[in-house]
Motif scaffolding. Structure first.
Motif, PDB file in Angstrom:
ATOM      1  N   CYS A  29       4.285   2.478  -0.516  1.00 15.31           N
ATOM      2  CA  CYS A  29       3.175   1.616  -0.931  1.00 15.31           C
ATOM      3  C   CYS A  29       1.827   2.348  -0.865  1.00 15.31           C
ATOM      4  O   CYS A  29       1.489   2.976   0.133  1.00 15.31           O
ATOM      5  CB  CYS A  29       3.122   0.354  -0.078  1.00 15.31           C
ATOM      6  SG  CYS A  29       1.876  -0.822  -0.688  1.00 15.31           S
ATOM      7  N   GLY A  31      -0.874   0.374  -1.977  1.00 14.89           N
ATOM      8  CA  GLY A  31      -1.595  -0.823  -2.412  1.00 14.89           C
ATOM      9  C   GLY A  31      -3.022  -0.909  -1.894  1.00 14.89           C
ATOM     10  O   GLY A  31      -3.822  -1.695  -2.400  1.00 14.89           O
ATOM     11  N   CYS A  32      -3.335  -0.147  -0.867  1.00 14.38           N
ATOM     12  CA  CYS A  32      -4.721  -0.037  -0.392  1.00 14.38           C
ATOM     13  C   CYS A  32      -4.829   1.316   0.301  1.00 14.38           C
ATOM     14  O   CYS A  32      -3.851   2.064   0.359  1.00 14.38           O
ATOM     15  CB  CYS A  32      -5.086  -1.192   0.549  1.00 14.38           C
ATOM     16  SG  CYS A  32      -4.343  -1.068   2.193  1.00 14.38           S
ATOM     17  N   HIS A  35      -2.668   3.380   3.913  1.00 10.14           N
ATOM     18  CA  HIS A  35      -1.527   4.295   4.018  1.00 10.14           C
ATOM     19  C   HIS A  35      -1.980   5.747   4.211  1.00 10.14           C
ATOM     20  O   HIS A  35      -1.202   6.592   4.654  1.00 10.14           O
ATOM     21  CB  HIS A  35      -0.640   4.186   2.768  1.00 10.14           C
ATOM     22  CG  HIS A  35      -1.274   4.788   1.554  1.00 10.14           C
ATOM     23  ND1 HIS A  35      -1.007   6.064   1.134  1.00 10.14           N
ATOM     24  CD2 HIS A  35      -2.212   4.304   0.703  1.00 10.14           C
ATOM     25  CE1 HIS A  35      -1.731   6.330   0.066  1.00 10.14           C
ATOM     26  NE2 HIS A  35      -2.472   5.276  -0.213  1.00 10.14           N
ATOM     27  N   VAL A  98      -0.536  -7.199   7.643  1.00 13.02           N
ATOM     28  CA  VAL A  98      -0.867  -5.893   7.068  1.00 13.02           C
ATOM     29  C   VAL A  98       0.102  -4.870   7.667  1.00 13.02           C
ATOM     30  O   VAL A  98       0.335  -4.866   8.879  1.00 13.02           O
ATOM     31  CB  VAL A  98      -2.343  -5.526   7.391  1.00 13.02           C
ATOM     32  CG1 VAL A  98      -2.652  -4.087   7.017  1.00 13.02           C
ATOM     33  CG2 VAL A  98      -3.291  -6.486   6.663  1.00 13.02           C
ATOM     34  N   LYS A  99       0.662  -4.004   6.819  1.00  9.56           N
ATOM     35  CA  LYS A  99       1.784  -3.162   7.267  1.00  9.56           C
ATOM     36  C   LYS A  99       1.389  -1.749   7.709  1.00  9.56           C
ATOM     37  O   LYS A  99       2.239  -0.978   8.135  1.00  9.56           O
ATOM     38  CB  LYS A  99       2.829  -3.023   6.154  1.00  9.56           C
ATOM     39  CG  LYS A  99       3.516  -4.280   5.595  1.00  9.56           C
ATOM     40  CD  LYS A  99       3.878  -5.357   6.491  1.00  9.56           C
ATOM     41  CE  LYS A  99       4.833  -6.380   5.898  1.00  9.56           C
ATOM     42  NZ  LYS A  99       4.387  -7.754   6.127  1.00  9.56           N
ATOM     43  N   HIS A 100       0.136  -1.358   7.553  1.00  9.76           N
ATOM     44  CA  HIS A 100      -0.296  -0.059   8.074  1.00  9.76           C
ATOM     45  C   HIS A 100      -1.376  -0.260   9.137  1.00  9.76           C
ATOM     46  O   HIS A 100      -2.202  -1.167   9.029  1.00  9.76           O
ATOM     47  CB  HIS A 100      -0.852   0.840   6.953  1.00  9.76           C
ATOM     48  CG  HIS A 100       0.196   1.594   6.172  1.00  9.76           C
ATOM     49  ND1 HIS A 100       0.592   1.215   4.911  1.00  9.76           N
ATOM     50  CD2 HIS A 100       0.921   2.696   6.488  1.00  9.76           C
ATOM     51  CE1 HIS A 100       1.523   2.070   4.471  1.00  9.76           C
ATOM     52  NE2 HIS A 100       1.736   2.976   5.413  1.00  9.76           N
ATOM     53  N   CYS A 125      -2.058  -6.497   0.871  1.00 17.21           N
ATOM     54  CA  CYS A 125      -0.756  -6.405   1.534  1.00 17.21           C
ATOM     55  C   CYS A 125       0.070  -7.693   1.444  1.00 17.21           C
ATOM     56  O   CYS A 125       1.259  -7.689   1.742  1.00 17.21           O
ATOM     57  CB  CYS A 125      -0.956  -6.005   2.994  1.00 17.21           C
ATOM     58  SG  CYS A 125       0.403  -5.038   3.663  1.00 17.21           S
ATOM     59  N   TRP A 128       3.868  -8.128   0.191  1.00 21.80           N
ATOM     60  CA  TRP A 128       4.993  -7.778   1.081  1.00 21.80           C
ATOM     61  C   TRP A 128       5.372  -8.964   1.955  1.00 21.80           C
ATOM     62  O   TRP A 128       6.549  -9.263   2.171  1.00 21.80           O
ATOM     63  CB  TRP A 128       4.629  -6.589   1.981  1.00 21.80           C
ATOM     64  CG  TRP A 128       4.502  -5.290   1.257  1.00 21.80           C
ATOM     65  CD1 TRP A 128       3.386  -4.530   1.109  1.00 21.80           C
ATOM     66  CD2 TRP A 128       5.551  -4.579   0.573  1.00 21.80           C
ATOM     67  NE1 TRP A 128       3.656  -3.405   0.377  1.00 21.80           N
ATOM     68  CE2 TRP A 128       4.974  -3.395   0.038  1.00 21.80           C
ATOM     69  CE3 TRP A 128       6.906  -4.826   0.361  1.00 21.80           C
ATOM     70  CZ2 TRP A 128       5.723  -2.476  -0.698  1.00 21.80           C
ATOM     71  CZ3 TRP A 128       7.651  -3.905  -0.368  1.00 21.80           C
ATOM     72  CH2 TRP A 128       7.067  -2.745  -0.878  1.00 21.80           C
TER      73      TRP A 128
HETATM   74 FE1  SF4 Z   1       0.457  -1.117   1.079  1.00 20.08          FE
HETATM   75 FE2  SF4 Z   1      -0.084  -2.926   2.929  1.00 20.08          FE
HETATM   76 FE3  SF4 Z   1      -0.008  -0.373   3.585  1.00 20.08          FE
HETATM   77 FE4  SF4 Z   1      -2.024  -1.285   2.150  1.00 20.08          FE
HETATM   78  S1  SF4 Z   1      -1.515  -1.851   4.277  1.00 20.08           S
HETATM   79  S2  SF4 Z   1      -0.840   0.593   1.722  1.00 20.08           S
HETATM   80  S3  SF4 Z   1      -0.995  -2.828   0.874  1.00 20.08           S
HETATM   81  S4  SF4 Z   1       1.733  -1.591   2.873  1.00 20.08           S
END
Ligand code: SF4
Ligand code: URA
Length: 218
Positions: A29, A31-32, A35, A98-100, A125, A128
């Motif tokens: 991802c 997406g923002c 990462h 939020v995944k990161h 995010c 997801w």
């Molecule tokens: Fe993707 Fe979410 Fe990570 Fe942003 S925080 S890069 S949207 S997985």
């Protein structure tokens, strides 16, 4: 220099009902911008057939290193609260809005300091989180803290005004699910508060988790 490619995770989310496929895809991802500096994506974890899903804010320092949600200090506090509430963590699905990991490095020292994700990052995010919801289809959805609550219930949602209520999920129809939505304080807020307030804050979390567990249908 790496460039931003997107402001949403949507284009990276595969159309699948397989959680493993979803989690694998999240590694790619962009997406923002979060990462770029994090160690790795931290996807949700737990049972695909969980009847209760817990959503936090974002991975912390230890989760970022381990690649798993709620394994650091907030996770230990959550585990303690779940035991006290009589809820088995093995039967849950636990994830984050939020995944990161978002952090700043102080001028001195190397300890990474948690930074609250922006509205843009939370919105980016969300696909997801919605995909996890559509696959797991929990009876009960517990939004722990303002970030998780505002991701799914809107940016003006005020957590403290809705504790102890069963709420509807605005996106439920589109996702084909109908969970009972309950909000609770975030486990980290218990740890960050003044020591003299900790026991009361912890008990508030326990009582919200117990209330949430009582909404399960099975
Ligand atoms: Fe993707 Fe979410 Fe990570 Fe942003 S925080 S890069 S949207 S997985
Ligand atoms: N805080 C969160 O919101 N999530 C984690 O996974 C860890 C700490």
């Amino acid at each position: 220099m790496a460039t931003r490619t997107s402001r949403t995770a949507a284009e990276f989310v595969p159309d699948t009902s397989d959680l493993t496929v979803l989690a694998d895809a999240a590694h790619g991802c962009k997406g923002c911008d979060l990462h770029l500096d994090a160690t790795q994506v931290v996807f949700g974890g737990g049972s695909e057939r969980a009847d209760m899903m817990l959503v936090g804010e974002q991975p912390g320092d230890q989760e970022d290193k381990a690649g798993e949600p709620f394994v650091g200090p907030a996770g230990r506090l959550l585990d303690k609260a779940l035991v006290e509430a009589g809820v088995d963590r093995d039967g849950l699905y636990v994830t984050n809005a939020v995944k990161h990991f978002k952090f700043t490095l102080p001028e001195r020292g190397t300890r990474r300091i948690h930074k609250t994700p922006s509205r843009t990052e939370v919105v980016a995010c969300r696909p997801w989180l919605l995909a996890e919801l559509a696959v797991v289809q929990p009876d009960v959805l517990v939004l722990m803290g303002a970030t998780a609550a505002q991701s799914l219930l809107g940016s003006t949602f005020r957590l403290t005004q809705h504790r102890g209520e069963v709420l509807d999920l605005p996106d439920a129809g589109e996702l084909g699910i109908d969970p009972a939505v309950v909000v609770s304080p975030h486990p980290s807020s218990v740890l960050r508060g003044p020591p003299e307030d900790r026991e009361q804050a912890f008990q508030a979390l326990v009582s919200d988790l117990r209330f949430a567990a009582g909404q399960r249908r099975r």
